[in-house]
Design a protein around this motif. Sequence first.
Motif, PDB file in Angstrom:
ATOM      1  N   GLY A  64       0.780  -1.280   0.025  1.00 31.29           N
ATOM      2  CA  GLY A  64      -0.150   0.076   0.080  1.00 31.29           C
ATOM      3  C   GLY A  64       0.763   1.227  -0.056  1.00 31.29           C
ATOM      4  O   GLY A  64       1.546   1.357   0.752  1.00 31.29           O
ATOM      5  N   LEU A  65       0.826   2.215  -0.830  1.00 34.11           N
ATOM      6  CA  LEU A  65       1.350   3.367  -1.009  1.00 34.11           C
ATOM      7  C   LEU A  65       0.325   4.371  -0.199  1.00 34.11           C
ATOM      8  O   LEU A  65      -0.840   4.611  -0.939  1.00 34.11           O
ATOM      9  N   VAL A  66       0.733   5.462   0.243  1.00 36.61           N
ATOM     10  CA  VAL A  66      -0.112   6.477   0.604  1.00 36.61           C
ATOM     11  C   VAL A  66      -0.224   7.628  -0.113  1.00 36.61           C
ATOM     12  O   VAL A  66       0.783   8.009  -0.896  1.00 36.61           O
ATOM     13  N   VAL A  67      -1.603   8.007  -0.528  1.00 34.16           N
ATOM     14  CA  VAL A  67      -1.617   9.013  -1.511  1.00 34.16           C
ATOM     15  C   VAL A  67      -2.532  10.195  -0.973  1.00 34.16           C
ATOM     16  O   VAL A  67      -2.291  11.405  -1.603  1.00 34.16           O
ATOM     17  N   GLU A  68      -2.919  10.279   0.233  1.00 33.75           N
ATOM     18  CA  GLU A  68      -3.388  11.195   0.774  1.00 33.75           C
ATOM     19  C   GLU A  68      -3.554  11.125   2.286  1.00 33.75           C
ATOM     20  O   GLU A  68      -3.674  10.108   2.831  1.00 33.75           O
ATOM     21  N   THR A  69      -3.425  12.195   3.144  1.00 32.86           N
ATOM     22  CA  THR A  69      -3.425  12.128   4.555  1.00 32.86           C
ATOM     23  C   THR A  69      -4.247  13.424   5.139  1.00 32.86           C
ATOM     24  O   THR A  69      -4.248  14.309   4.359  1.00 32.86           O
ATOM     25  N   SER A  94     -11.544  -1.058  -5.222  1.00 28.24           N
ATOM     26  CA  SER A  94     -11.133  -1.934  -5.731  1.00 28.24           C
ATOM     27  C   SER A  94      -9.434  -1.962  -5.657  1.00 28.24           C
ATOM     28  O   SER A  94      -9.004  -3.253  -5.417  1.00 28.24           O
ATOM     29  N   SER A  95      -9.113  -0.955  -5.586  1.00 34.96           N
ATOM     30  CA  SER A  95      -7.298  -0.910  -5.287  1.00 34.96           C
ATOM     31  C   SER A  95      -7.043  -0.128  -4.309  1.00 34.96           C
ATOM     32  O   SER A  95      -5.912   0.108  -3.875  1.00 34.96           O
ATOM     33  N   SER A  96      -8.055   0.843  -3.876  1.00 34.37           N
ATOM     34  CA  SER A  96      -7.626   1.543  -2.498  1.00 34.37           C
ATOM     35  C   SER A  96      -8.548   1.646  -1.152  1.00 34.37           C
ATOM     36  O   SER A  96      -9.490   0.981  -1.463  1.00 34.37           O
ATOM     37  N   VAL A  97      -8.054   2.115  -0.356  1.00 37.45           N
ATOM     38  CA  VAL A  97      -8.667   2.106   1.231  1.00 37.45           C
ATOM     39  C   VAL A  97      -8.353   3.366   1.568  1.00 37.45           C
ATOM     40  O   VAL A  97      -7.216   3.812   1.824  1.00 37.45           O
ATOM     41  N   ARG A  98      -9.761   3.981   2.496  1.00 36.52           N
ATOM     42  CA  ARG A  98      -9.593   5.044   3.254  1.00 36.52           C
ATOM     43  C   ARG A  98      -9.832   4.690   4.702  1.00 36.52           C
ATOM     44  O   ARG A  98     -10.619   4.138   4.923  1.00 36.52           O
ATOM     45  N   TYR A  99      -8.636   4.845   5.191  1.00 36.32           N
ATOM     46  CA  TYR A  99      -8.630   4.458   6.787  1.00 36.32           C
ATOM     47  C   TYR A  99      -8.554   5.497   7.462  1.00 36.32           C
ATOM     48  O   TYR A  99      -8.387   6.669   7.173  1.00 36.32           O
ATOM     49  N   GLU A 100      -9.526   5.379   8.694  1.00 37.12           N
ATOM     50  CA  GLU A 100      -9.700   6.483   9.791  1.00 37.12           C
ATOM     51  C   GLU A 100      -9.117   5.786  10.958  1.00 37.12           C
ATOM     52  O   GLU A 100      -9.460   4.812  11.237  1.00 37.12           O
ATOM     53  N   HIS A 119      -4.600   4.424   1.046  1.00 37.39           N
ATOM     54  CA  HIS A 119      -3.494   3.661   0.540  1.00 37.39           C
ATOM     55  C   HIS A 119      -4.031   3.405  -0.828  1.00 37.39           C
ATOM     56  O   HIS A 119      -5.336   2.868  -0.976  1.00 37.39           O
ATOM     57  N   VAL A 120      -3.469   3.090  -1.791  1.00 41.00           N
ATOM     58  CA  VAL A 120      -3.646   2.535  -3.089  1.00 41.00           C
ATOM     59  C   VAL A 120      -2.494   1.251  -3.092  1.00 41.00           C
ATOM     60  O   VAL A 120      -1.461   1.649  -2.829  1.00 41.00           O
ATOM     61  N   ILE A 130      -3.234  -2.656  -8.466  1.00 43.79           N
ATOM     62  CA  ILE A 130      -4.009  -3.784  -8.596  1.00 43.79           C
ATOM     63  C   ILE A 130      -4.876  -4.057  -7.726  1.00 43.79           C
ATOM     64  O   ILE A 130      -4.962  -3.467  -6.578  1.00 43.79           O
ATOM     65  N   PRO A 131      -6.078  -4.960  -7.805  1.00 39.12           N
ATOM     66  CA  PRO A 131      -7.078  -5.253  -7.102  1.00 39.12           C
ATOM     67  C   PRO A 131      -6.675  -5.724  -5.836  1.00 39.12           C
ATOM     68  O   PRO A 131      -5.691  -6.548  -5.807  1.00 39.12           O
TER      69      PRO A 131
END
Length: 145
Positions: A64-69, A94-100, A119-120, A130-131
Amino acid sequence: MTDRPSPSMRDDYRAFRTITTRWMDNDLYGHMNNVVHYSLFDTAVNGWLIEEGVLDIHRGAQIGLVVETGCRYFAEMGFPDVVTAGIRVARLGSSSVRYEVGLFRNEESTAAAEGFFVHVYVDRQTRKPIPLEAPLRSALERIVS
């Protein structure tokens, strides 16, 4: 009147990790430096993923790469506080997650700080999205809020 959101409560989160603060976390003003909050977010989420068996930081094909915080601060924390990080998934793509992540000082029920990061998930070698792998998706679905 303010548009500032109120802090969340512990019950608003699905998974938890406890993190002990360190002497070096305090700044010259005697409280936890703002950059430490971001480190705690990252430590909490990645530690949870490792504990769940869905992240292999050394050999996994997907990372997972961080793209926004972002972060909101509500109350001070600092050494020698014990921080409980509450974790939830606000959006699962599908390939990203927003964690809180909510950071709770000692036994307090209201978050001292709340943050998020996206994370993407990408192929370790190509860095192309990727998925989400099935075990990862399954673990994340359990903490969707």
